[in-house]
Every structure is written in structure tokens, then in C-alpha cells.
Design an enzyme around this catalytic site. Structure first.
Site, mmCIF file in Angstrom:
data_model
loop_
_atom_site.group_PDB
_atom_site.id
_atom_site.type_symbol
_atom_site.label_atom_id
_atom_site.label_comp_id
_atom_site.label_asym_id
_atom_site.label_seq_id
_atom_site.Cartn_x
_atom_site.Cartn_y
_atom_site.Cartn_z
ATOM 1 N N GLU A 226 0.677 6.644 8.097
ATOM 2 C CA GLU A 226 2.072 6.954 8.415
ATOM 3 C C GLU A 226 2.797 7.207 7.096
ATOM 4 O O GLU A 226 2.697 6.394 6.169
ATOM 5 C CB GLU A 226 2.734 5.782 9.154
ATOM 6 N N ARG A 446 -10.066 -5.604 8.386
ATOM 7 C CA ARG A 446 -8.966 -5.248 7.491
ATOM 8 C C ARG A 446 -9.138 -5.959 6.144
ATOM 9 O O ARG A 446 -9.619 -7.088 6.091
ATOM 10 C CB ARG A 446 -7.638 -5.661 8.135
ATOM 11 N N LYS A 456 4.290 -2.462 4.447
ATOM 12 C CA LYS A 456 5.142 -1.459 3.784
ATOM 13 C C LYS A 456 6.617 -1.850 3.874
ATOM 14 O O LYS A 456 7.401 -1.549 2.970
ATOM 15 C CB LYS A 456 4.889 -0.083 4.401
#
Length: 727
Positions: A226, A446, A456
Site C-alpha cells: 500500500e 511475518r 506505518k
């Protein structure tokens, strides 16, 4: 004999000498080749001389190559290399192959290379022997039988991928070296009944991992960040894993920007994400954007409404969240198709009524998996989009857009981290309702780092509050941040390939990454000298040179490629105060790159602080007998002002617990600047160049020399051991 004297390498067409060709390619030596009808392996030189035999020629390449320690850094290591060259043919004996692998696996348990601490022709000989075993070695690579040997093989393959891939592409077909094998499907049923395959890199290195349902030449993957921030170390794992599978199965990777939330996204982030992906060496086929598919996504949403598979809901957000948790159906769930289409048009128009609504999928409000409880497909948002402006007043959610675009773009496998595991069933169900082709989900664990925030939203807080210099701040876990701090991309790749296997989220130590990085930079980075400015002490050598003189010495004693530097020798030299404190009267010390000296007098001020030292040279003294080896700088006007910058973690806790506010764990002091003076050669450093300040550590040049009044800024690079780089 110079390397340009090589004329041609002749070899039988069915037996290309992979080790020789690979060594020459890695060393950058031009090596013309031709097939021979005589059946012999011959290296012809331009003066008419010839060399015969695989390892004779390989030794010759090792000697003429301008690669540090390619044939050992001394006679002992050269002899060890010879031993391994003699051992390598064992790999060609079918009956001894696994015994040899077992022996080498034990040998490599605590080693990075076969001889000493450097890559050499011994590594090339063993690598070539394993690659030459073809399918036999490939099958062992997929097992966990020889983890140390496989780790080494993968590391060499990754580090020298360009050269080795080129060589094997040319000659692999002639011997069947290391052919790829299509993976056999391996399905694991998860609790929700859907197939899910997890990959965890590390004790099972990435080259051992199969991609289920993969067909050679037909794999298509996507890396879909993103554009709401810069690429960070967690994203890097996903990007590199996509590239690994694409290369392994001769497929391709698409770089797609998941730009469905204009509130958070910008062109700045798009541009820097492209830059970061290219920094990682990701070879993508094309760039696409989810926003390219907005018209088709709108059509699909309307189709689902008409089929009764989606409905418009005006329930307030908090109430909707509670109803989903409790499994309570919305009052709007039973609305007619006509009512839903009417409200859908209000959403498209961005009217006051439309802004109160969202579009939800009609899945199963009683499903134990809460992601299936009528997820939101579209939300209104009047903020203009960074690519397409104010055309739309509503945007699809990730949950709705991702399965559609994956299928639309022909993606065969969607790699997702295990944090999305509970939403895999939702992904498959939405694709099913859409009537689209099923895309296989492939899970991987992850990557999380100690003392590190990867959100973020949280990283943006540091930027907006001025706590850091920007997204490329060396304290940030972004690719640009860690590269600016001195990390080599090769180290990051190796770290990700070697990380431990776990079905849980991995919490990794930074020390391991910086240790790998040190092994890469130490053999090649130039050495320079600095003295801390504060309280620096002048040592006067009474019998020192009356006139300063200069010697040209190597910037790295064991790597010629680092070049040379000019060192000035004078009667008066600067040393660090911290060193002066340890010196006693009449003690003999070693001045590095000069020789020994005897300190005759220590002068202190009224507070007991050392202000000066007086001594004499004793160059005939043995450096082996001295306790102190001192770095020093000549007192000249050519010295360069430095600012040595050291960074610490942004938070004080290794891991924040669920619901814990990161603001409560902020580190109050994360940056330390120390003024110093450096040798005159530092004025020639370029931005981004890595060096070692002797006895102080490794640094990266952040701001190079501009003028004498502006200090050169050097950022301290952690080495995985020292708690504090600056002394």
C-alpha cells in the site's frame, strides 16, 4: 603473468568445467571458450604456453584474479584450498556422494566459507561439484538432511547469483546441472477447512521451499504494498520471497500498488516504494495499480448487489463492529435489491445519505470465523485520490479488491503473511461469490524485529512529530533507513534466507543482521583514522622528524581494491584522551602504521587532567611486546573535522504487548553526535561509502567533505557485538 594473456579455454562439449568458468566470471576475467575434439581440457595463453587439467587451471585463475584471498591470504590457507580441490572430485563418485555431503555438513557447522574467512576457489570447486550432481543434489536440498551445507550453498548462490546463473544457463544443459523440479502439491488443511501452505525461512532455507500447485513457466506472483509509507524490513521478506519463487519456477512478479485508501496514500510513497523495490534487486514484470481496476470493481459490486450477495448498510460503525463480534445480523441485511441499488447510487454520488452508508458482503453472520461475518466491501471517502483525483467518492476495501485483482491479473499464488490467516477463508469465499478463478494463498511468517515498530501509522507519527529526520532516518526500519545506517542489501537477503522457522510471528534480533553485514563489509572497506576532539592530547616526539613527511600506504592491508592513502608523519601527533589515560611514564607503546615509542613525561593540569605527553621514538622495538596499540594523527592543517553519529532504538521495550501504547515506551535519547578530527584522506570519501575508523568501528559517509568549516558526517554501523560504537 597478467590475466589478459589468457587466449582460450578448450574443453570437451559434454564436460564443461563449471568451476573454472564460474571462477573466471566471478573474478571478472575474460575467458574465451571453445569445444575440443581431442577430449582434453586446456587453457592456452597468448605466449604459446598451455595448462592442462581442471584444478591446475582453477589454481591459475585463483592466482591471477584481482579478488582478495581467492587463493588464500597466505601459504597455509593456500594449502588448505589445495586440500579441498583434491577432495572435490569425491562428489563425482556416486557411491561416495552422500558420505561427502555428510562430512562437509559437519565441517560447515560454524563456518561461512570452506577456508578461513573469505570466499575462495575452494568454495567454487565444491559448489560446482554439488551443482554438477544434478537431481541428486536438488533432492537433498529439499530435505533437512544437510542444513549447514545447504545454508552455505544457498548463500554462495545468492551472493554470486548473476555470475553463477549466467554460467549455469549456458552450460547446465550439457551436463544436466541442477535442473529445477516442479513441486508436488502438498496441501494442509487449516482449522477453517481451506488449504493453506506456510513457509518459514531459516533452518529450512528458502531454496528448500516448494510452492504448491506450481508449474514451471506458469507461476505469476505479485508484490502489492500500500503506498502509505516507505518499504520496511518486514515488507522486504515478502518482496524477496516473491522474487525467489518467480526465479525458481521461471515465472514472473508484478509490482502492484494497493491504492484503495486516498486518505493515507501519496505519489511520494509510490515513487519511493519503486526505488526501494529496485534497491532490493526485485525484477518485476510490470507495475499495476488497484485503482486501474476501479471501474471493474464497481461493476462487480453492482453485480453482487443484484445477485443478493451484497447489501448497503447505514448502521453506525461502532454498532456494526459490535454486531459483527456478537453475530447479530444488521437491520439492513434484508433490504430489497432495489433499495440496495438506490442507496448504492447515493454512495457513488457521495451525497449526505450516501456518506452514511457502506457496502457489505452477505456471507455468514454466524460463522465462528469473524472475517466471514458480512465484511465491508466499499466505504465512502470524499478525499481525492493521488492518481485519479476526485472522480470517485467511494473506494473498495482491501478485502474486496485483493481477491478480485489477483484473479483478474492472472496471479497463480498470493503470498500473504500469517497475520492474515483467519481472512484466508474470506478471500476464497469472495472469489467464489464473484465467480472468479481461485488463486492459491501461500502463507509465510511475518518478520518482526526487537525494539522495532513496523506499523506505518506509528512510523508516520515519528515523522510528523519531528522525532526523526524523515522516512530514511537511520533509526527507522525502512529499507532506506537501514541502508543509510550502513546495511548492505546482500546482508538483508542472507538474513531473511537464514531466519528461523516458526509458524508464529518471528521476533528477530538486530545483532544477527549486523553480524552478517560485518562479514560482508570488513574484508573490503578502507581503514581510516580519527581522534575524538574533546580533550584530545598532544604527544610530542622529541626525536621525531623535523620536517613532516608523507608515506603512501594501503587503505586496507589485505584488500588492494580499497586503494591507497597518504599518511603524514610529524614530531607532534594527536591521540585520544581515553588512550592517554592508560599510559604510564616510561611505557613503550605502538603507534599504528609507524612503530614503537616510549612515553617519557605525562603533563597534567591543576585538576589532574592530562594535557600533554612527551616521548621518543623506538622504531626498533617489537610491536608484540607492547600493551597499547594507539591510533594517532599528525598535527597538521590538513586534518578533517568529523561528526560521528551513533543511533539507538526508538523504543525501550523488545516487544510491545497487545494494546500497549508505544508512546509509553519511547526512548528519550536515540542520537549521539561526537566531534572528532580525521585523516586528510577522509575529504575524498563519497556519500554512501563505508569505512572503518580503526579501533572505533565501522561507519557510512552520510555527508561528504564540502568545506573545512562543515564537518564530514559519519554514521556508526552496528557490528552485532559492541554495545556502543563510539569510544
Amino acid at each position: 603473468m597478467e590475466e589478459e594473456r589468457i587466449k582460450v579455454l578448450s574443453f570437451p562439449s559434454d564436460s564443461p568445467p563449471l568451476s573454472i568458468i564460474a571462477a573466471a566470471k566471478i573474478a571478472g576475467i575474460a575467458l574465451p571458450t571453445q569445444t575440443s575434439t581431442s577430449g582434453s581440457l586446456t587453457l592456452s595463453l597468448s605466449n604459446g604456453l598451455e595448462l592442462h587439467g581442471n584444478y591446475v587451471i582453477l589454481r591459475y585463475i585463483g592466482r591471477v584474479a584481482a579478488v582478495r584471498n581467492f587463493y588464500g591470504d597466505d601459504a597455509f590457507h593456500a594449502a588448505q584450498i589445495d586440500e579441498w580441490l583434491e577432495y572435490a572430485p569425491t562428489l563425482l563418485l556416486g557411491s561416495e556422494f552422500e558420505n561427502a555431503c555428510s562430512y562437509m555438513d559437519v565441517y560447515m557447522e560454524k563456518r561461512t566459507f570452506f577456508v578461513s574467512h573469505s570466499f575462495s576457489i575452494a568454495d567454487i570447486a565444491i559448489w560446482s561439484g554439488l551443482a554438477g550432481a544434478g537431481q541428486r543434489w536438488e533432492s537433498l536440498r529439499k530435505s533437512s538432511k544437510y542444513p549447514n551445507l545447504v545454508r552455505w550453498y544457498n548463500s554462495v548462490s545468492a551472493e554470486y547469483s548473476d555470475a553463477l546463473n549466467e554460467v549455469t544457463a549456458l552450460y547446465v544443459g550439457k551436463k544436466g546441472l541442477g535442473k529445477q523440479v516442479a513441486a508436488k502439491p502438498k496441501e494442509q488443511k487449516s482449522a477453517d477447512g481451506n488449504s493453506s501452505d506456510k513457509v518459514n525461512l531459516g533452518s529450512r532455507p528458502s531454496s528448500e521451499i516448494d510452492l504448491p500447485y506450481a508449474e514451471l513457466g506458469k507461476v505469476r506472483l505479485r508484490f502489492a504494498p500500500e503506498p502509505s509509507g516507505y518499504l520496511h524490513i518486514g515488507h522486504s521478506k515478502a518482496a524477496l520471497l516473491n522474487q525467489y519463487f518467480a526465479q525458481r519456477y521461471q515465472g514472473e512478479v508484478i509490482l502492484r500498488f494497493d491504492d484503495t485508501n486516498p486518505t493515507k496514500e501519496s505519489n511520494e510513497f509510490v515513487e519511493n516504494l519503486i526505488k526501494d523495490v529496485e534497491t532490493l534487486g526485485i525484477k518485476y514484470q510490470m507495475i499495476t495499480y488497484t485503482s486501474d481496476y476501479f471501474p471493474k470493481l464497481m461493476d462487480m459490486a453492482e453485480k453482487l448487489i443484484k445477485e443478493g450477495k451484497a447489501y448497503v448498510d447505514d448502521t453506525p460503525r461502532e454498532q456494526m463492529q459490535k454486531e459483527r463480534m456478537d453475530g447479530i445480523e444488521s437491520k439492513c441485511r434484508s433490504n430489497s435489491v432495489e433499495e440496495n441499488l438506490k442507496l448504492w447510487k447515493e454512495m457513488i454520488a457521495g451525497s449526505e445519505r450516501g456518506l452514511q452508508c457502506c457496502l457489505r458482503g452477505k456471507l455468514d453472520m454466524q460463522d465462528p470465523n469473524k472475517s466471514l461475518r458480512d465484511p465491508v466491501y466499499y466505504r465512502c471517502n470524499p478525499v481525492p485520490h493521488h492518481r485519479i483525483g476526485a472522480k470517485y467518492k467511494l473506494y473498495p476495501t482491501y478485502d474486496f479488491a485483493c481477491p478480485f485483482v489477483d484473479a483478474e491479473e492472472g496471479i497463480t499464488h498470493a503470498l500473504r503473511s500469517s497475520e492474515y490467516h483467519d481472512r484466508n477463508a474470506q478471500y476464497y469465499r469472495i472469489q467464489e461469490d464473484m465467480g472468479m478463478r481461485k488463486v492459491h494463498i501461500y502463507e509465510f511468517s511475518r518478520l518482526n524485529m526487537v525494539y522495532t515498530l513496523l506499523s506505518k501509522r506509528k512510523l508516520l507519527w515519528f515523522v510528523q512529530m519531528g522525532k526523526v529526520d524523515g522516512w530514511d532516518d537511520p533509526r527507522f526500519p525502512t529499507v532506506q533507513g537501514i541502508v543509510r545506517r550502513g546495511l548492505k542489501i546482500e546482508a538483508l537477503i542472507q538474513f531473511i534466507l537464514e531466519q528461523g522457522a516458526s509458524k508464529n510471528l518471528n521476533l528477530m534480533e538486530w545483532d544477527k543482521l549486523w553480524t552478517i553485514n560485518k562479514k560482508i563489509i570488513d574484508p573490503v572497506c578502507p581503514r581510516h583514522t580519527a581522534v575524538i576532539e574533546e580533550r584530545k592530547v598532544l604527544l610530542t616526539l622529541t626525536d621525531g622528524p623535523d620536517e613532516p613527511f608523507v608515506r603512501i600506504i594501503p587503505r586496507h592491508k589485505k584488500y588492494d581494491g580499497a586503494g591507497e592513502k597518504a599518511t603524514t608523519y610529524t614530531k607532534r601527533i594527536w591521540i585520544d584522551y581515553a588512550d592517554a589515560e592508560y599510559i604510564s611514564v616510561n611505557e613503550e607503546v605502538t603507534l599504528m602504521d609507524w612503530g614503537n615509542a616510549i612515553v617519557k613525561e605525562i603533563i597534567k593540569d591543576q585538576d589532574g587532567n592530562i594535557t600533554q605527553l612527551v616521548g621518543v621514538l623506538h622504531l626498533q622495538g617489537s610491536v608484540k611486546t607492547t600493551k597499547l596499540k594507539l591510533t594517532w594523527l599528525a598535527e597538521t592543517s590538513e586534518l578533517v573535522n568529523l561528526s560521528l553519529v551513533e543511533f539507538d532504538y526508538l523504543i525501550t521495550k523488545k516487544k510491545l504487548e497487545e494494546g500497549e501504547d508505544f508512546l509509553d515506551a519511547l526512548n528519550p535519547c536515540t542520537k549521539k553526535e561526537t566531534a572528532a578530527i580525521g585523516d586528510s584522506n577522509i575529504r575524498n570519501l563519497k556519500q554512501g561509502e563505508i569505512l572503518q575508523l580503526e579501533r572505533k568501528g565501522y561507519f557510512r559517509c552520510d555527508v561528504p567533505f564540502v568545506r573545512p568549516s562543515k564537518p564530514v558526517v559519519l554514521i556508526a554501523i552496528p557490528d552485532g557485538r559492541q554495545q556502543s560504537v563510539l569510544k
